[in-house]
Scaffold this active site. Sequence first.
Site, PDB file in Angstrom:
ATOM      1  N   ASP A  34      46.854 -18.410-109.449  1.00 32.91           N
ATOM      2  CA  ASP A  34      47.270 -17.824-110.731  1.00 32.91           C
ATOM      3  C   ASP A  34      47.266 -18.887-111.825  1.00 32.91           C
ATOM      4  OD1 ASP A  34      47.857 -15.087-110.055  1.00 32.91           O
ATOM      5  OD2 ASP A  34      49.590 -15.820-108.936  1.00 32.91           O
ATOM      6  N   ASP A 174      48.528  -7.002-106.296  1.00 29.84           N
ATOM      7  CA  ASP A 174      49.229  -8.277-106.406  1.00 29.84           C
ATOM      8  C   ASP A 174      50.652  -8.047-106.910  1.00 29.84           C
ATOM      9  OD1 ASP A 174      50.076 -10.854-106.758  1.00 29.84           O
ATOM     10  OD2 ASP A 174      48.568 -11.397-108.243  1.00 29.84           O
TER      11      ASP A 174
END
Length: 215
Positions: A34, A174
């Site tokens: 991320d 996610d």
Amino acid sequence: MLKLSASILSADWLRLGEEIKRMEDSGCDSIHIDITDGHFVPNITMGVDIAEAVCKTSKLRTDVHLMIARPQDFIKKFADIGADLILFHHEATTHPFEMIKYINETGKMVGVALDPATRVEDIEHYLHAVDVVLLVAVCVGFGGQKYIEAMDSKIEQLAMMRKEKNLDFEIQIDGGINPGNAIEKHKKGADTLVAGTLFFRSKNVGEIIKQLKEQ
């Protein structure tokens, strides 16, 4: 078959190499990286250097999730360090086909990510051009949050679009994944479940992954 991706947002960064190997040995299918900038989301995680170290260390597929305001400025950089999949946010661009073109030119897999509030219909016109669609099921940029139940209908809707259009893109979810809801999301149409806290904060991650894949 269900695939599992470990999000290093929840890893012990002082032991990052060991953490990645633990995920490899435990049966994870990919590593999720991320990238946030404090603008697109109110948090800063890591930059190119740490992502490069992960890409060089991991034997698994590396997915770079760009949660940044100007993803077009960084696509080549993340492609050059060895990312296998580059995901941009639909909300971060008004020219998604240009983003897809930029990523295609690097030879990497193309992914698009959606915030929880974004409609699946908003990306329907370019589903044929992506390899992965990532549905973020929590507020973007932070780990350890509870799954937003309203995302279930989006998984089913996206899976239906894929079937009706005879496409083969991968559906990823996610955020907020746990042993109690993982298989349900897979049955609704998700191919890959991305989790950080579930994997990295567990002492028996190998057993958790084995149980999920055997269900």
